[in-house]
Design a protein around this motif. Structure first.
Motif, mmCIF file in Angstrom:
data_model
loop_
_atom_site.group_PDB
_atom_site.id
_atom_site.type_symbol
_atom_site.label_atom_id
_atom_site.label_comp_id
_atom_site.label_asym_id
_atom_site.label_seq_id
_atom_site.Cartn_x
_atom_site.Cartn_y
_atom_site.Cartn_z
ATOM 1 N N VAL A 1 38.315 50.890 30.769
ATOM 2 C CA VAL A 1 39.482 51.772 30.686
ATOM 3 C C VAL A 1 39.387 52.895 31.709
ATOM 4 C CG1 VAL A 1 40.728 53.376 29.180
ATOM 5 C CG2 VAL A 1 39.867 51.218 28.260
ATOM 6 N N PHE A 2 38.203 53.483 31.834
ATOM 7 C CA PHE A 2 38.016 54.607 32.756
ATOM 8 C C PHE A 2 38.195 54.174 34.209
ATOM 9 C CE2 PHE A 2 35.234 57.488 35.198
ATOM 10 C CZ PHE A 2 35.848 58.688 34.884
ATOM 11 N N THR A 3 37.506 53.099 34.596
ATOM 12 C CA THR A 3 37.637 52.621 35.979
ATOM 13 C C THR A 3 39.039 52.088 36.255
ATOM 14 O OG1 THR A 3 36.754 50.477 35.267
ATOM 15 C CG2 THR A 3 35.207 52.087 36.197
ATOM 16 N N GLY A 4 39.658 51.457 35.244
ATOM 17 C CA GLY A 4 41.030 50.972 35.424
ATOM 18 C C GLY A 4 42.010 52.103 35.652
ATOM 19 N N PHE A 5 41.827 53.182 34.892
ATOM 20 C CA PHE A 5 42.707 54.335 35.073
ATOM 21 C C PHE A 5 42.551 54.934 36.462
ATOM 22 C CE2 PHE A 5 43.117 58.995 34.893
ATOM 23 C CZ PHE A 5 44.465 59.098 34.558
ATOM 24 N N LEU A 6 41.311 55.115 36.906
ATOM 25 C CA LEU A 6 41.085 55.695 38.239
ATOM 26 C C LEU A 6 41.611 54.770 39.342
ATOM 27 C CD1 LEU A 6 37.507 57.239 38.002
ATOM 28 C CD2 LEU A 6 39.699 58.424 38.007
ATOM 29 N N THR A 7 41.315 53.481 39.202
ATOM 30 C CA THR A 7 41.764 52.532 40.228
ATOM 31 C C THR A 7 43.274 52.472 40.297
ATOM 32 O OG1 THR A 7 39.774 51.214 39.833
ATOM 33 C CG2 THR A 7 41.582 50.154 41.024
ATOM 34 N N ALA B 1 50.613 47.319 43.460
ATOM 35 C CA ALA B 1 49.521 48.230 43.090
ATOM 36 C C ALA B 1 49.076 47.984 41.653
ATOM 37 C CB ALA B 1 49.969 49.676 43.272
ATOM 38 N N ILE B 2 50.018 47.764 40.744
ATOM 39 C CA ILE B 2 49.657 47.524 39.340
ATOM 40 C C ILE B 2 48.910 46.199 39.197
ATOM 41 C CG2 ILE B 2 50.615 47.095 37.044
ATOM 42 C CD1 ILE B 2 52.861 49.036 37.743
ATOM 43 N N LEU B 3 49.409 45.149 39.833
ATOM 44 C CA LEU B 3 48.758 43.842 39.727
ATOM 45 C C LEU B 3 47.369 43.862 40.357
ATOM 46 C CD1 LEU B 3 51.761 41.463 40.514
ATOM 47 C CD2 LEU B 3 50.784 42.020 38.290
ATOM 48 N N VAL B 4 47.238 44.473 41.529
ATOM 49 C CA VAL B 4 45.926 44.545 42.190
ATOM 50 C C VAL B 4 44.959 45.379 41.359
ATOM 51 C CG1 VAL B 4 44.723 45.424 44.227
ATOM 52 C CG2 VAL B 4 46.840 44.143 44.499
ATOM 53 N N GLY B 5 45.456 46.481 40.771
ATOM 54 C CA GLY B 5 44.592 47.308 39.930
ATOM 55 C C GLY B 5 44.070 46.552 38.728
ATOM 56 N N LEU B 6 44.930 45.770 38.077
ATOM 57 C CA LEU B 6 44.471 44.982 36.927
ATOM 58 C C LEU B 6 43.459 43.921 37.337
ATOM 59 C CD1 LEU B 6 47.863 44.505 35.029
ATOM 60 C CD2 LEU B 6 46.003 46.085 34.483
ATOM 61 N N ARG B 7 43.666 43.312 38.507
ATOM 62 C CA ARG B 7 42.720 42.296 38.962
ATOM 63 C C ARG B 7 41.379 42.913 39.365
ATOM 64 N NH1 ARG B 7 42.928 37.565 37.336
ATOM 65 N NH2 ARG B 7 41.720 36.895 39.154
ATOM 66 N N ILE B 8 41.396 44.094 39.971
ATOM 67 C CA ILE B 8 40.150 44.756 40.366
ATOM 68 C C ILE B 8 39.322 45.113 39.140
ATOM 69 C CG2 ILE B 8 39.222 46.872 41.373
ATOM 70 C CD1 ILE B 8 41.408 46.751 43.454
ATOM 71 N N GLY C 1 39.283 43.526 36.449
ATOM 72 C CA GLY C 1 38.757 42.282 35.884
ATOM 73 C C GLY C 1 39.560 41.738 34.736
ATOM 74 N N LEU C 2 40.767 42.266 34.519
ATOM 75 C CA LEU C 2 41.609 41.774 33.437
ATOM 76 C C LEU C 2 42.287 40.488 33.864
ATOM 77 C CD1 LEU C 2 43.260 45.085 32.201
ATOM 78 C CD2 LEU C 2 41.321 43.878 31.222
ATOM 79 N N ASP C 3 42.296 39.511 32.978
ATOM 80 C CA ASP C 3 42.928 38.224 33.246
ATOM 81 C C ASP C 3 44.415 38.346 32.938
ATOM 82 O OD1 ASP C 3 43.522 35.647 33.784
ATOM 83 O OD2 ASP C 3 42.425 34.787 32.091
ATOM 84 N N LEU C 4 45.241 38.197 33.953
ATOM 85 C CA LEU C 4 46.677 38.379 33.764
ATOM 86 C C LEU C 4 47.302 37.267 32.934
ATOM 87 C CD1 LEU C 4 47.704 39.568 37.343
ATOM 88 C CD2 LEU C 4 47.152 40.949 35.337
ATOM 89 N N THR C 5 46.639 36.127 32.834
ATOM 90 C CA THR C 5 47.209 35.054 32.013
ATOM 91 C C THR C 5 47.195 35.400 30.534
ATOM 92 O OG1 THR C 5 45.039 33.981 31.905
ATOM 93 C CG2 THR C 5 46.525 33.303 33.681
ATOM 94 N N GLY C 6 46.349 36.330 30.143
ATOM 95 C CA GLY C 6 46.307 36.736 28.747
ATOM 96 C C GLY C 6 47.493 37.572 28.331
ATOM 97 N N PHE C 7 48.271 38.030 29.294
ATOM 98 C CA PHE C 7 49.437 38.855 28.985
ATOM 99 C C PHE C 7 50.714 38.028 28.916
ATOM 100 C CE2 PHE C 7 46.387 41.766 30.814
ATOM 101 C CZ PHE C 7 46.488 42.873 29.981
ATOM 102 N N THR C 8 50.602 36.703 28.873
ATOM 103 C CA THR C 8 51.801 35.867 28.880
ATOM 104 C C THR C 8 52.654 36.106 27.646
ATOM 105 O OG1 THR C 8 50.570 34.199 30.112
ATOM 106 C CG2 THR C 8 52.635 33.515 29.084
ATOM 107 N N ILE C 9 51.999 36.118 26.469
ATOM 108 C CA ILE C 9 52.752 36.339 25.227
ATOM 109 C C ILE C 9 53.346 37.732 25.214
ATOM 110 C CG2 ILE C 9 52.567 36.434 22.718
ATOM 111 C CD1 ILE C 9 50.321 34.407 22.882
ATOM 112 N N PHE C 10 52.553 38.702 25.692
ATOM 113 C CA PHE C 10 53.049 40.079 25.711
ATOM 114 C C PHE C 10 54.260 40.226 26.623
ATOM 115 C CE2 PHE C 10 52.906 44.274 27.763
ATOM 116 C CZ PHE C 10 53.133 45.070 26.644
ATOM 117 N N THR C 11 54.200 39.619 27.797
ATOM 118 C CA THR C 11 55.333 39.722 28.715
ATOM 119 C C THR C 11 56.551 38.993 28.166
ATOM 120 O OG1 THR C 11 54.434 37.805 29.896
ATOM 121 C CG2 THR C 11 53.909 39.988 30.774
#
Length: 447
Positions: free
Chosen positions: A171-177, A222-229, A231-241
């Protein structure tokens, strides 16, 4: 006896402190490092002053990248000092010389430069304070060799959602990134906006469209690159999206309707910044086209935020859509005793003498109706700069007509009523003589 005992303890403590200073602080190794630090500071100061004198000219902001150089020049001396200290630290590490004092200075200097850089590029004091706290905290942890244990501690506090592991460190590194990437996207979008607006070959609506699309693209990237940096798997957000999409379809349909309407307005160029439009009872100049609304400035200075959907679904009068030449219709009333042809000629002459009225096509005055109190004329006069105002031109024409009519003795009538009394009411003998006898019952009143 007690005083002697206290003095002995105090003397022992001073001896311990003295020995510790001699062993750890007042050493030849630290003295050599201090001299190296002072020498690096003097060199950076001299070279930095020469750089500032060479590049600090009044013409610098007008040159290419001039504003960036103006912002970076104050950091010339600190950056040179940090560079020299890093070189000294690398040499000391490779030669296996003592370098603890050099390490402390490098960490503190790096934190200070980060804070100075943030103060140059951020206007929000809250962000500057947050960056200062983070920079000094990281520098202190690194100096005390507590940075890695702190990272390990933050990584232990974690929650698992299926295959997704979310820790305090993430969470901390994600927020800064994410904050850094969004700031970089915002800075890059400003640079692109400046370059787009300097391109005179693009129309204002196309410029606004490119600016909006570039901002949306950069922020999304920027949001997508930040989530990938992180280490969050974007496929896990399919149901949420998918759930968000359903919510958008029901709850945010007006917002997206305005967004799509704004894009349509920019593509078909029906409304662009600088146009003079009328929407319902609102009249003014288009100041800017936003993602959700259009800013309209009225002649009295009020700024109206018109939803983009209203500009698509409602009737809009655009005074400068395909041609900026528009006709002003000015009603004028004259007395029934006046010379109508002369009055029409005077109105046309008054319009020709007004500054912003163009002569081709010429002003034309017509007789349109016989009113209750006046003969109604209608003066049509043309202008080619509606962006400079319409009511002010009408005011100038009417004032010129008034002055011309005053010179020529032409009367401008006002509503009047003539009251004719056919019979006097009973009981008014003393006011206007003897009242006439009322008519017999059943007879009708005369007239």
């Amino acid at each position: 006896m007690k005083s002697l005992w206290l003095s002995a303890i105090r003397e022992k403590k001073l001896t311990v402190i003295h020995d510790w200073l001699l062993r750890h602080v007042l050493t030849y190794d630290n003295l050599a490092q201090a001299l190296l630090i002072i020498a690096a500071l003097l060199i950076a100061f001299l070279v930095g002053n020469r750089i500032n004198r060479k590049f600090s000219t009044p013409e610098l902001p007008q040159k290419r990248f001039g504003q960036f150089l103006v912002a970076v020049l104050p950091l010339a001396t600190p950056l040179l000092w940090l560079f020299l200290q890093l070189v000294s630290l690398l040499v000391a590490v490779e030669a296996e010389w003592p370098h603890n004092l050099l390490t402390i200075v490098v960490h503190l200097l790096a934190a200070w430069i980060v804070i100075r850089t943030a103060s140059l590029f951020f206007n929000n004091t809250a962000w500057i304070r947050l960056i200062a706290v983070l920079a000094w905290t990281l520098a202190a942890l690194n100096i005390l060799d507590l940075l890695r244990p702190t990272i390990s501690l933050l990584d232990r506090f974690a929650l698992k959602f299926g295959g997704l592991r979310l820790s305090l460190l993430t969470v901390f590194t994600g927020f800064l990134t994410l904050a850094l990437l969004l700031w970089g996207a915002r800075l890059l979008s400003h640079l692109l906006e400046k370059r787009i607006r300097e391109n005179s070959t693009l129309s204002p609506s196309i410029q606004v469209l490119f600016i909006k699309l570039s901002k949306i693209t950069l922020i999304t990237a920027a949001i997508l690159v930040g989530l990938r940096i992180v280490g969050l798997d974007l496929t896990g957000f399919t149901i949420f999206t998918g759930a968000v999409g359903v919510g958008i379809g029901f709850g945010l349909q007006k917002i997206f309707s305005n967004l799509i309407s704004g894009i349509i307005l920019l593509l078909d160029k029906s409304i662009k910044p600088g146009d003079v439009i009328t929407v319902g009872e609102t009249y003014g100049w288009v100041n800017s086209l936003g993602a959700r609304y259009t800013s309209l400035i009225a002649p009295d200075g009020k700024e109206f935020l018109i939803p983009n959907e209203d500009l698509i679904t409602q009737q809009v009068e655009n005074w400068s859509f395909s041609n900026s030449t528009v006709c002003l219709i000015i009603p004028v009333g004259i007395s029934y005793n006046a010379d109508v042809r002369k009055a029409m000629a005077l109105c046309e002459e008054a319009a020709r003498q007004t500054e912003r009225i163009i002569q081709d096509p010429p002003p034309r005055c017509l007789l349109v109706a016989f009113g209750e109190s006046s003969v109604d004329l209608e003066l049509g006069a043309w202008i080619n700069d509606p962006a400079n105002g319409v009511k002010n031109v009408k005011s100038d024409v009417l004032l010129k007509i008034w002055e011309t009519f005053q010179k020529e003795g032409m009367e401008i009538p006002f509503p009047q009523r003539d009251v004719h009394i056919r019979t006097m009411p009973p009981g008014t003998e003393g006011m206007a003589g003897k009242a006439p006898e009322p008519p017999p019952a059943g007879n009708t009143l005369p007239g």
